[in-house]
Design a protein around this motif. Sequence first.
Motif, PDB file in Angstrom:
ATOM      1  N   LYS A 424     -79.552  60.178  16.188  1.00  0.00           N
ATOM      2  CA  LYS A 424     -80.668  60.723  15.050  1.00  0.00           C
ATOM      3  C   LYS A 424     -79.124  61.875  14.911  1.00  0.00           C
ATOM      4  O   LYS A 424     -78.451  62.292  14.017  1.00  0.00           O
ATOM      5  N   SER A 425     -78.591  62.627  16.506  1.00  0.00           N
ATOM      6  CA  SER A 425     -78.083  63.149  16.270  1.00  0.00           C
ATOM      7  C   SER A 425     -76.511  62.763  15.706  1.00  0.00           C
ATOM      8  O   SER A 425     -75.496  63.692  14.844  1.00  0.00           O
ATOM      9  N   LEU A 426     -75.851  61.800  15.691  1.00  0.00           N
ATOM     10  CA  LEU A 426     -74.947  60.996  15.036  1.00  0.00           C
ATOM     11  C   LEU A 426     -74.727  61.277  13.751  1.00  0.00           C
ATOM     12  O   LEU A 426     -74.452  61.303  12.427  1.00  0.00           O
ATOM     13  N   SER A 427     -76.151  60.536  13.492  1.00  0.00           N
ATOM     14  CA  SER A 427     -76.169  60.586  11.931  1.00  0.00           C
ATOM     15  C   SER A 427     -76.281  61.790  10.764  1.00  0.00           C
ATOM     16  O   SER A 427     -76.080  62.001  10.007  1.00  0.00           O
ATOM     17  N   VAL A 428     -77.369  62.745  11.461  1.00  0.00           N
ATOM     18  CA  VAL A 428     -76.887  64.003  10.990  1.00  0.00           C
ATOM     19  C   VAL A 428     -75.319  64.492  11.035  1.00  0.00           C
ATOM     20  O   VAL A 428     -74.899  64.983   9.894  1.00  0.00           O
ATOM     21  N   LEU A 429     -74.757  64.709  12.135  1.00  0.00           N
ATOM     22  CA  LEU A 429     -73.447  64.564  11.807  1.00  0.00           C
ATOM     23  C   LEU A 429     -72.332  63.842  10.628  1.00  0.00           C
ATOM     24  O   LEU A 429     -71.717  64.333  10.163  1.00  0.00           O
ATOM     25  N   PHE A 430     -72.819  62.648  10.169  1.00  0.00           N
ATOM     26  CA  PHE A 430     -71.918  62.201   9.364  1.00  0.00           C
ATOM     27  C   PHE A 430     -72.558  62.271   8.071  1.00  0.00           C
ATOM     28  O   PHE A 430     -71.918  62.721   7.061  1.00  0.00           O
ATOM     29  N   TYR A 431     -73.457  62.328   8.190  1.00  0.00           N
ATOM     30  CA  TYR A 431     -74.100  62.916   7.100  1.00  0.00           C
ATOM     31  C   TYR A 431     -73.801  64.169   6.425  1.00  0.00           C
ATOM     32  O   TYR A 431     -73.714  64.290   5.346  1.00  0.00           O
ATOM     33  N   THR A 432     -73.455  65.445   6.779  1.00  0.00           N
ATOM     34  CA  THR A 432     -73.654  66.465   6.745  1.00  0.00           C
ATOM     35  C   THR A 432     -72.184  66.539   6.687  1.00  0.00           C
ATOM     36  O   THR A 432     -71.390  67.931   5.966  1.00  0.00           O
ATOM     37  N   ALA A 433     -70.976  66.382   6.679  1.00  0.00           N
ATOM     38  CA  ALA A 433     -69.951  65.736   7.100  1.00  0.00           C
ATOM     39  C   ALA A 433     -69.457  65.927   5.763  1.00  0.00           C
ATOM     40  O   ALA A 433     -68.874  66.911   5.007  1.00  0.00           O
ATOM     41  N   ASP A 434     -69.674  64.826   5.055  1.00  0.00           N
ATOM     42  CA  ASP A 434     -68.560  64.669   3.567  1.00  0.00           C
ATOM     43  C   ASP A 434     -69.883  63.781   3.049  1.00  0.00           C
ATOM     44  O   ASP A 434     -69.693  62.404   3.009  1.00  0.00           O
ATOM     45  N   LEU A 435     -70.262  63.971   1.932  1.00  0.00           N
ATOM     46  CA  LEU A 435     -71.802  63.164   1.323  1.00  0.00           C
ATOM     47  C   LEU A 435     -70.627  62.397   0.151  1.00  0.00           C
ATOM     48  O   LEU A 435     -71.321  61.293  -0.219  1.00  0.00           O
ATOM     49  N   LYS A 436     -69.639  62.667  -0.079  1.00  0.00           N
ATOM     50  CA  LYS A 436     -68.391  61.444  -1.156  1.00  0.00           C
ATOM     51  C   LYS A 436     -67.936  60.203  -0.260  1.00  0.00           C
ATOM     52  O   LYS A 436     -67.216  60.026  -0.820  1.00  0.00           O
ATOM     53  N   ASN A 437     -68.006  60.678   0.721  1.00  0.00           N
ATOM     54  CA  ASN A 437     -67.393  59.762   1.928  1.00  0.00           C
ATOM     55  C   ASN A 437     -67.969  58.371   2.002  1.00  0.00           C
ATOM     56  O   ASN A 437     -68.858  58.564   1.834  1.00  0.00           O
ATOM     57  N   HIS A 438     -67.745  57.317   1.317  1.00  0.00           N
ATOM     58  CA  HIS A 438     -68.393  55.761   0.851  1.00  0.00           C
ATOM     59  C   HIS A 438     -68.645  55.564   2.686  1.00  0.00           C
ATOM     60  O   HIS A 438     -69.626  54.705   2.730  1.00  0.00           O
ATOM     61  N   THR A 439     -67.751  55.673   3.704  1.00  0.00           N
ATOM     62  CA  THR A 439     -67.785  54.957   4.471  1.00  0.00           C
ATOM     63  C   THR A 439     -68.731  55.522   5.743  1.00  0.00           C
ATOM     64  O   THR A 439     -69.337  54.881   6.406  1.00  0.00           O
ATOM     65  N   TYR A 440     -68.650  57.173   5.525  1.00  0.00           N
ATOM     66  CA  TYR A 440     -70.236  58.051   6.476  1.00  0.00           C
ATOM     67  C   TYR A 440     -71.051  57.485   5.450  1.00  0.00           C
ATOM     68  O   TYR A 440     -71.978  57.197   6.719  1.00  0.00           O
ATOM     69  N   ARG A 441     -71.212  57.218   4.702  1.00  0.00           N
ATOM     70  CA  ARG A 441     -72.171  57.425   3.960  1.00  0.00           C
ATOM     71  C   ARG A 441     -73.177  55.499   4.615  1.00  0.00           C
ATOM     72  O   ARG A 441     -74.212  55.750   4.634  1.00  0.00           O
ATOM     73  N   ARG A 442     -72.238  54.915   4.259  1.00  0.00           N
ATOM     74  CA  ARG A 442     -72.869  53.665   4.942  1.00  0.00           C
ATOM     75  C   ARG A 442     -72.780  53.682   6.579  1.00  0.00           C
ATOM     76  O   ARG A 442     -73.625  52.867   6.917  1.00  0.00           O
ATOM     77  N   LEU A 443     -71.881  54.225   7.185  1.00  0.00           N
ATOM     78  CA  LEU A 443     -72.065  54.038   8.416  1.00  0.00           C
ATOM     79  C   LEU A 443     -73.359  55.017   8.788  1.00  0.00           C
ATOM     80  O   LEU A 443     -74.182  54.975   9.957  1.00  0.00           O
ATOM     81  N   VAL A 444     -74.038  56.631   8.233  1.00  0.00           N
ATOM     82  CA  VAL A 444     -75.129  57.127   8.724  1.00  0.00           C
ATOM     83  C   VAL A 444     -76.459  55.762   8.198  1.00  0.00           C
ATOM     84  O   VAL A 444     -77.080  55.868   9.075  1.00  0.00           O
ATOM     85  N   SER A 445     -75.903  54.498   7.675  1.00  0.00           N
ATOM     86  CA  SER A 445     -77.100  54.019   6.910  1.00  0.00           C
ATOM     87  C   SER A 445     -77.446  52.845   7.980  1.00  0.00           C
ATOM     88  O   SER A 445     -78.545  52.391   8.246  1.00  0.00           O
ATOM     89  N   ARG A 446     -76.204  52.603   8.936  1.00  0.00           N
ATOM     90  CA  ARG A 446     -76.441  51.702  10.205  1.00  0.00           C
ATOM     91  C   ARG A 446     -76.865  52.359  11.333  1.00  0.00           C
ATOM     92  O   ARG A 446     -77.569  52.092  11.774  1.00  0.00           O
ATOM     93  N   ILE A 447     -76.789  53.891  11.812  1.00  0.00           N
ATOM     94  CA  ILE A 447     -77.240  54.611  12.178  1.00  0.00           C
ATOM     95  C   ILE A 447     -78.327  54.710  12.623  1.00  0.00           C
ATOM     96  O   ILE A 447     -79.669  54.261  13.089  1.00  0.00           O
ATOM     97  N   ASP A 448     -78.908  55.002  10.947  1.00  0.00           N
ATOM     98  CA  ASP A 448     -80.158  55.097  10.805  1.00  0.00           C
ATOM     99  C   ASP A 448     -81.387  53.509  10.971  1.00  0.00           C
ATOM    100  O   ASP A 448     -82.314  53.990  11.840  1.00  0.00           O
ATOM    101  N   GLN A 449     -80.511  52.819  11.072  1.00  0.00           N
ATOM    102  CA  GLN A 449     -81.461  51.625  10.844  1.00  0.00           C
ATOM    103  C   GLN A 449     -81.314  51.117  12.645  1.00  0.00           C
ATOM    104  O   GLN A 449     -82.404  51.081  13.296  1.00  0.00           O
ATOM    105  N   LYS A 450     -80.761  51.964  13.438  1.00  0.00           N
ATOM    106  CA  LYS A 450     -80.564  51.391  14.808  1.00  0.00           C
ATOM    107  C   LYS A 450     -81.352  52.281  15.171  1.00  0.00           C
ATOM    108  O   LYS A 450     -82.247  52.230  16.050  1.00  0.00           O
ATOM    109  N   HIS A 451     -81.360  53.958  14.491  1.00  0.00           N
ATOM    110  CA  HIS A 451     -83.069  54.638  15.101  1.00  0.00           C
ATOM    111  C   HIS A 451     -84.385  53.837  14.718  1.00  0.00           C
ATOM    112  O   HIS A 451     -84.874  54.258  16.052  1.00  0.00           O
TER     113      HIS A 451
END
Length: 750
Positions: A424-451
Amino acid sequence: MMSDGSNICMADIWNKIYEAGLLRSDERMVLIAGSCVLLEHFTGKKYSYRMVDLCEIKAKHLFSKKKPLTESGYRRAAETMLAQASPEGRREIGDSHTRAGNLLNHIFCNILPGHGMALRENQLSLAHSMLEAMEMGKVALCEAEVGTGKTHAYIVAAILYRLFYGIRQPVVISTSTVALQKALTEQYIPHISDILMEHRIINKPLAFVVRKGKNHYACDSRVKTYLSSIEHNDRLEDQELIESLIAIFTGASSIDLDALPITNYVKERICVERCYGTCEFASLCRYRTFLRKSGQSDMDFLIVNHNLALADVLCQKSGKSRLFPEHCALIFDEAHKLPETARDMYGTRFESAELERLAVNIYRAIGNHPDKRRIILLCEEMLRQNAILFEKLKDSIKKQCDDPETIVTSDIRTVMDILATILKSLSVLFYTADLKNHTYRRLVSRIDQKHDLIRMLGDYIQSIYWMENSGGISCLCSLSKHLDFMLYEDIWNNDKPYILTSATLSVDGDFTHFMNQTGIDLLGIRQIMTVSKTSPFDYQNHALLYLPTDMPIPNVKNANYVDTVLARLIDLINRTHGHTLVLFTSYRMMEIAYKKLTVQITDYPIFSMGKGRLETIETFRKSGNGILLASDSAGEGIDLAGDILSSLIIVKLPFPAPDPILEYERSLYESFHSYLTEVIVPSMLVKLRQWIGRGIRRETDTCVFSILDNRACGRYRDDILSALPDMPVTDKLEDVRQFILSHKDPDYFS
């Protein structure tokens, strides 16, 4: 059309006029009054009008006009038709239910026999039941043994349901094998389409789309990447593969990987893995184009497999986009495989390497993230806790292997909670960093799936747990204890019609076991329809069941047992002159038999079919008199008609292998006897009937069925004889030889 009949289905009306030879080219139906229709034909100079009395099937010219009829003209035409009609012709044309049923009778009794398909009373009755279930929005369990013709039955029933009830949504047909999907798209549906078109029941060919999982389709981006990598190697042996990949990339061949001559290794590297709108090929992506096309509702049938059908249900349940469009009915063919598929789709799997792969992706994507240091520390702690988790799981299994429910103990749940917090902490850190960064957005999706996965696994009270190990990777698996209720809530508990059909859904006509497995038993009795149709094949004269009384107790570790089975296999093979399929429940026993038989039998070719080696079946078929050793993969869904299969030998009764789910089910019964009677034996009998169903596939087929398990002559004899088609039973090998001699032509033995 100016009449209250403007919304009436025209299928049976056009068919009656066509069959009577009264239909003229370029003539259209413009009015219905009672049971009379008005036909309009423009000659180029004037409009000519004829009436057809559908009760007497007579046509009569009424009048001609220079201009088409107006509203008042239609009213006068209706009065004229009714005045000139027979008494029956003045009555209303009838309700949709009656008309659809009548047309169904006409199709099976008159039209299909004219195209080489003999009338089968059980098939006609089955089709009526399926149509009625669709009309009433019921869940229908339609058992139809081999030879009944269930596929044609549900195709015709579905077509008439859509026609007579004005439904534009497609019917979904779900199967468990690619072979049946191929038969549907290349044989059954096109054949029926041509016939119904010819007889004017439909006015355009039946449209269908086949949908599979994304790993069955080529990804343009991955094809380009893989093509570049092997072109760079500049190896002569890659030339044929390069040509195939170029054909895929340029559009010269299909993106359907199942139709391409490439290895599974290559398919894994070029199939659709994850599909993003930011891909360089997104605007031209053929996979996305295919999805858009298959997502449209202007088709008659959408053909999928059970996994995809349940995946669509789960997407709807979780609020995600549906995988295919809204449909009016869902037909589960090969429905006996549905419980097994449901366990796979509703179960949860968490591999020991999953978080390691996630950490690698995070390290690659982290870049200049402002919280880079903190993310690295969280990843390190995540990996440490992951290692602790699987060590504790292994220890827990050693201590509590007798109870699959208690693998996840309180200290293991604590580790899961820590992992969920880290994710959850990793998801928040990538989500709040740069919403326009497509790589971060995809990464947040994968982290949330594992969570979400970790949280789901933590629901220990409602789940059964077990561990699996493969290739050095451990996997924690879980399944809800209430799968039946989940299926009831997610699928059956709505007004949509469902048709579940297979040759094996009941045990001696009792559907209780299957309904308990799938949650259908939770429906009200009025919402369920059960139908069981026996095979039209003449088992009494075309089959023989051999049940030897001198076989030892099955035990592959016992040398005497193995030797006895092998000796009996050789006896049977020689008496039937090859033409044999031997089905095993143990790969070890199959390997032993293959090694021994290849040495001792030289008159007939011997084939061994391992996991997934379906091409072996075709080689066996071409051999003419071969011997095929196989496991469950050849016990279902294959068609070996004719003399090639004249002896089917079952080495051991196919009881379900022990697993954590069966162990949990055992705990729900007061005694082992009741558990055996209500779960284990019914499961074995369903599988046995599937296996026996491979033996006779056509009216002219003949086959000897042998069960080399002493329990078939002992405690389960009555159950087995009650479950199988009625046929002569013997315990004498000489009867097997005499049966073959008396039923086969001379060229069989050459």
